[in-house]
Design an enzyme around this catalytic site. Structure first.
Site, PDB file in Angstrom:
ATOM      1  N   HIS A   1      -4.885  -1.646  -5.537  1.00 57.50           N
ATOM      2  CA  HIS A   1      -4.125  -0.495  -6.036  1.00 57.50           C
ATOM      3  C   HIS A   1      -5.074   0.628  -6.435  1.00 57.50           C
ATOM      4  O   HIS A   1      -5.954   0.437  -7.268  1.00 57.50           O
ATOM      5  CB  HIS A   1      -3.267  -0.916  -7.243  1.00 57.50           C
ATOM      6  CG  HIS A   1      -2.255  -1.974  -6.897  1.00 57.50           C
ATOM      7  ND1 HIS A   1      -1.456  -2.587  -7.822  1.00 57.50           N
ATOM      8  CD2 HIS A   1      -1.916  -2.530  -5.710  1.00 57.50           C
ATOM      9  CE1 HIS A   1      -0.668  -3.458  -7.213  1.00 57.50           C
ATOM     10  NE2 HIS A   1      -0.934  -3.448  -5.929  1.00 57.50           N
TER      11      HIS A   1
ATOM     12  N   LYS B   1      -0.307 -24.943  -6.442  1.00 58.32           N
ATOM     13  CA  LYS B   1       0.687 -24.811  -7.527  1.00 58.32           C
ATOM     14  C   LYS B   1       1.976 -25.546  -7.147  1.00 58.32           C
ATOM     15  O   LYS B   1       2.500 -26.350  -7.925  1.00 58.32           O
ATOM     16  CB  LYS B   1       0.968 -23.325  -7.775  1.00 58.32           C
ATOM     17  CG  LYS B   1       2.085 -23.027  -8.746  1.00 58.32           C
ATOM     18  CD  LYS B   1       2.216 -21.516  -8.971  1.00 58.32           C
ATOM     19  CE  LYS B   1       3.399 -21.185  -9.866  1.00 58.32           C
ATOM     20  NZ  LYS B   1       3.464 -19.752 -10.209  1.00 58.32           N
TER      21      LYS B   1
ATOM     22  N   ASP C   1       0.804  -1.217   0.000  1.00 60.13           N
ATOM     23  CA  ASP C   1       0.000   0.000   0.000  1.00 60.13           C
ATOM     24  C   ASP C   1       0.838   1.268   0.000  1.00 60.13           C
ATOM     25  O   ASP C   1       0.458   2.292   0.578  1.00 60.13           O
ATOM     26  CB  ASP C   1      -0.962   0.014   1.212  1.00 60.13           C
ATOM     27  CG  ASP C   1      -1.810  -1.246   1.254  1.00 60.13           C
ATOM     28  OD1 ASP C   1      -2.208  -1.716   0.179  1.00 60.13           O
ATOM     29  OD2 ASP C   1      -2.066  -1.754   2.366  1.00 60.13           O
TER      30      ASP C   1
HETATM   31  P1  GDP Z   1      -0.738   0.315  -3.548  1.00 60.19           P
HETATM   32  O1  GDP Z   1      -1.340  -0.945  -3.051  1.00 60.19           O
HETATM   33  O2  GDP Z   1       0.729   0.371  -3.320  1.00 60.19           O
HETATM   34  O3  GDP Z   1      -1.095   0.644  -4.967  1.00 60.19           O
HETATM   35  O4  GDP Z   1      -1.355   1.488  -2.647  1.00 60.19           O
HETATM   36  P2  GDP Z   1      -2.898   1.649  -2.168  1.00 60.19           P
HETATM   37  O5  GDP Z   1      -3.690   2.144  -3.314  1.00 60.19           O
HETATM   38  O6  GDP Z   1      -3.350   0.421  -1.483  1.00 60.19           O
HETATM   39  O7  GDP Z   1      -2.746   2.724  -1.030  1.00 60.19           O
HETATM   40  C1  GDP Z   1      -2.169   3.984  -1.270  1.00 60.19           C
HETATM   41  C2  GDP Z   1      -3.196   5.060  -0.911  1.00 60.19           C
HETATM   42  O8  GDP Z   1      -2.549   6.308  -0.806  1.00 60.19           O
HETATM   43  C3  GDP Z   1      -4.265   5.255  -1.969  1.00 60.19           C
HETATM   44  O9  GDP Z   1      -5.460   5.640  -1.341  1.00 60.19           O
HETATM   45  C4  GDP Z   1      -3.721   6.399  -2.821  1.00 60.19           C
HETATM   46  O10 GDP Z   1      -4.737   7.146  -3.480  1.00 60.19           O
HETATM   47  C5  GDP Z   1      -3.062   7.237  -1.773  1.00 60.19           C
HETATM   48  N1  GDP Z   1      -1.876   7.992  -2.223  1.00 60.19           N
HETATM   49  C6  GDP Z   1      -0.887   7.610  -3.067  1.00 60.19           C
HETATM   50  N2  GDP Z   1       0.071   8.544  -3.122  1.00 60.19           N
HETATM   51  C7  GDP Z   1      -0.330   9.542  -2.310  1.00 60.19           C
HETATM   52  C8  GDP Z   1       0.273  10.798  -1.911  1.00 60.19           C
HETATM   53  O11 GDP Z   1       1.376  11.158  -2.337  1.00 60.19           O
HETATM   54  N3  GDP Z   1      -0.432  11.548  -1.013  1.00 60.19           N
HETATM   55  C9  GDP Z   1      -1.641  11.166  -0.515  1.00 60.19           C
HETATM   56  N4  GDP Z   1      -2.250  11.958   0.359  1.00 60.19           N
HETATM   57  N5  GDP Z   1      -2.227  10.002  -0.868  1.00 60.19           N
HETATM   58  C10 GDP Z   1      -1.560   9.210  -1.733  1.00 60.19           C
HETATM   59  P1  IMO Z   2      -0.888  -4.220  -2.268  1.00 59.63           P
HETATM   60  O1  IMO Z   2      -0.501  -4.740  -3.633  1.00 59.63           O
HETATM   61  C1  IMO Z   2      -0.952  -4.735   2.073  1.00 59.63           C
HETATM   62  C2  IMO Z   2      -0.846  -8.877   3.569  1.00 59.63           C
HETATM   63  C3  IMO Z   2      -2.138  -9.261   4.263  1.00 59.63           C
HETATM   64  C4  IMO Z   2      -1.616 -10.298   5.247  1.00 59.63           C
HETATM   65  C5  IMO Z   2      -0.519 -10.988   4.459  1.00 59.63           C
HETATM   66  C6  IMO Z   2      -0.955 -12.298   3.805  1.00 59.63           C
HETATM   67  O2  IMO Z   2      -2.167  -3.500  -2.222  1.00 59.63           O
HETATM   68  O3  IMO Z   2       0.258  -3.470  -1.665  1.00 59.63           O
HETATM   69  P2  IMO Z   2      -2.525 -12.901   1.754  1.00 59.63           P
HETATM   70  O4  IMO Z   2      -3.980 -12.636   1.543  1.00 59.63           O
HETATM   71  O5  IMO Z   2      -1.655 -12.365   0.680  1.00 59.63           O
HETATM   72  O6  IMO Z   2      -2.250 -14.356   2.032  1.00 59.63           O
HETATM   73  O7  IMO Z   2      -2.178 -12.113   3.127  1.00 59.63           O
HETATM   74  O8  IMO Z   2      -0.119 -10.082   3.455  1.00 59.63           O
HETATM   75  N1  IMO Z   2      -1.018  -8.329   2.201  1.00 59.63           N
HETATM   76  C7  IMO Z   2      -1.025  -7.027   1.906  1.00 59.63           C
HETATM   77  N2  IMO Z   2      -0.937  -5.933   2.697  1.00 59.63           N
HETATM   78  N3  IMO Z   2      -1.033  -4.585   0.738  1.00 59.63           N
HETATM   79  C8  IMO Z   2      -1.096  -5.665  -0.074  1.00 59.63           C
HETATM   80  O9  IMO Z   2      -1.081  -5.575  -1.421  1.00 59.63           O
HETATM   81  C9  IMO Z   2      -1.125  -6.956   0.501  1.00 59.63           C
HETATM   82  N4  IMO Z   2      -1.191  -8.202   0.002  1.00 59.63           N
HETATM   83  C10 IMO Z   2      -1.127  -9.039   1.055  1.00 59.63           C
HETATM   84  O10 IMO Z   2      -2.729  -8.152   4.906  1.00 59.63           O
HETATM   85  O11 IMO Z   2      -1.025  -9.650   6.348  1.00 59.63           O
HETATM   86 MG    MG Z   3      -2.822  -1.628  -1.747  1.00 59.43          MG
END
Ligand code: GDP
Ligand code: IMO
Ligand code: MG
Length: 458
Positions: free
Chosen positions: A72, A175, A44
């Site tokens: 994402h 797998k 995230d």
């Molecule tokens: P990812 O899983 O790595 O793609 O990230 P996520 O989408 O799960 O979480 C990132 C969150 O932060 C999302 O809600 C984005 O819209 C937000 N975000 C990303 N970059 C920025 C930033 O520079 N500033 C702020 N305030 N929010 C951001």
């Molecule tokens: P993105 O791509 C944050 C974490 C889960 C859990 C552990 C195992 O959005 O960054 P799983 O369901 O994969 O077996 O869970 O991994 N986890 C993530 N945490 N962002 C993710 O993906 C995650 N994908 C898995 O919360 O702790």
């Molecule tokens: Mg994410």
């Protein structure tokens, strides 16, 4: 943009003499290079946003590992999209999106996600999507088993992993134990597929007697999904080969999950079940290491984690709460609150050791705007002594003492900053410190959710 998309001709033009005569050897044209975006913390970090930024120029955007455990977020023109299985590049109507062999696909999840985005205006996504025939399938019962395993862990160890319950662990287990079923199996002889599906169900039912599966209903649905999927399916290896060795193409790889969740390098066992580090790009797409170009690490200006496991810089106090609320730190996939803490440069450096980042995208700097002071974890100590490595053993990781550097807060709204000089000097110092400590240039700084809220440094 100045990253190395371009077809870089590493031509081996040397022609050593053999038997006294100069002989022409085949040229070793490496071909196009893929630009890679990877999470450098516990997920995230804002990978979706960085991918979206690069995808506006990309010809092919690929997912290479993970499944719909990923979430994402991309914000374009005030509209928010969340992607789980679809590469975030699907927004770009001029590019092809590819789901590689290393991804595990839950078919109902894939079509639900596509249909939801279609309603939001993302038309024609299914015409722009290619799915590798070697990708493994996540069945509904894998998701049920994920939940049963969590209950079992809770009962046996008093704690679970906090998985997303998307069936990721059980599907990768199938797998690895060579009983899994792939897209090519689903699209092949359905009678044979049905037999293997029944055997797989039986195998899980013998492990989990509480598991009930309506086999005939599942097979009926799978047959329908097969026909919807068929036009998208290709030999992923050959597709990538052609993309790499045809005319110049911009190829982008979107990592899911993150380094500290990697099955080999993460905080095991509190990890996911795939390689979320750079090796997963080669194995998850079937491309040679020489075709990997820039590898961008994405890190938040602080740290978050969803689920259970050690988190040395976690702040179970007002700072953690402020980061959680200001940062809207709620899981995209599960809706769970994310745990929050200071930026931990030990883990980002560790991610760099494994991935060899060419540059970093530092996101969510704006969330720190209101803090009086900001801390950064720079080293771990055990029994009062600094340790140079990142501990493999979770008991040890729970015991480390974090050494912090403290910075004065800039107490200024940075959300409107669009270039380096728009940032307060104190924020610039914070960024420069991070860059020097990791030893990798910071190429982008995020100051908001939107595409525009990204300062490009070079
Ligand atoms: P990812 O899983 O790595 O793609 O990230 P996520 O989408 O799960 O979480 C990132 C969150 O932060 C999302 O809600 C984005 O819209 C937000 N975000 C990303 N970059 C920025 C930033 O520079 N500033 C702020 N305030 N929010 C951001
Ligand atoms: P993105 O791509 C944050 C974490 C889960 C859990 C552990 C195992 O959005 O960054 P799983 O369901 O994969 O077996 O869970 O991994 N986890 C993530 N945490 N962002 C993710 O993906 C995650 N994908 C898995 O919360 O702790
Ligand atoms: Mg994410």
């Amino acid at each position: 943009m100045s990253h190395t998309w371009s077809a870089k001709d590493h031509k081996n033009t040397s022609q050593p003499a053999t038997g006294g005569q100069a002989q022409k050897r085949p040229r070793n044209d490496v071909g196009n290079k893929a630009t890679v975006v990877l999470g450098a913390q516990w997920g995230d970090e804002g990978k979706g946003k960085v991918v979206d930024l690069l995808a506006t120029e990309a010809d092919v955007v690929c997912r290479c590992q993970g499944g719909n455990n990923a979430g994402h977020t991309v914000v374009v023109d005030g509209k928010e999209y969340d992607f789980h299985l679809l590469p975030s590049g699907i927004i770009n109507t001029k590019s092809i999106s590819l789901i590689g062999n290393g991804v595990v696909i839950h078919l109902p999840g894939l079509f639900e996600e596509g249909d939801k985005n279609d309603k939001k205006g993302l038309k024609g996504w299914d015409k722009r999507l290619i799915v590798s025939d070697r990708a493994h399938i996540v069945f509904d019962f894998h998701q049920v088993v994920d939940g049963l395993q969590e209950t079992e862990r809770q009962a046996q160890d008093g704690k679970n992993i906090g998985t997303t319950k998307k069936g990721i662990g059980p599907a990768y287990s199938s797998k690895a134990s060579r009983t899994g079923l792939r897209v090519c199996d689903l699209l092949g002889d359905f009678k044979d597929f049905s037999t293997r599906f029944k055997n797989l169900v039986h195998q899980y039912q013998s492990m989990y007697p509480a598991l009930t599966v309506d086999v005939e209903d599942q097979l009926k649905k799978l047959k329908e999904y097969a026909e919807r999927l068929r036009p998208m399916v290709r030999d992923g290896v050959y597709y990538m080969y052609e993309a790499l060795h045809g005319p110049p193409k911009k190829i982008l790889v979107e990592g899911a999950n993150a380094a500290l969740l990697d099955i080999d390098f993460g905080t095991y066992p509190f990890v996911t079940s795939s390689n979320c580090t750079v090796g997963g790009v080669c194995t998850g797409l079937g491309i040679p290491p020489l075709n990997i170009g820039d590898v961008y690490g994405v890190a938040k200006a602080y740290t978050t984690r969803v689920g259970i496991g050690a988190f040395p810089t976690e702040q179970l106090n007002a700072v953690g709460e402020l980061l959680q609320t200001r940062g809207h730190e709620v899981g995209v996939t599960t809706g769970r609150k994310r745990r929050c803490g200071w930026l931990d440069l030990v883990i980002v450096r560790y991610a760099h050791m494994i991935n060899g980042f060419t540059a970093i995208a530092l996101t969510k700097l704006d969330i720190l705007d209101v803090l009086d002071e900001i801390k950064v974890g720079v080293a771990y100590k055990l029994n009062g002594k600094r340790i140079p490595h990142f501990p493999a053993n979770m008991d040890v990781l729970h015991k480390v003492e974090v050494e912090y550097e403290t910075f004065p807060g800039w107490k200024t709204d940075t959300s409107a900053a669009r270039k380096w000089n728009d940032l307060p000097v104190k924020a610039q110092n914070y960024i420069r410190f991070i860059e020097n400590h990791i030893g990798v240039p910071i190429k982008w700084v995020g100051v908001g959710k939107s595409r525009e809220s990204m300062i490009q440094m070079f």
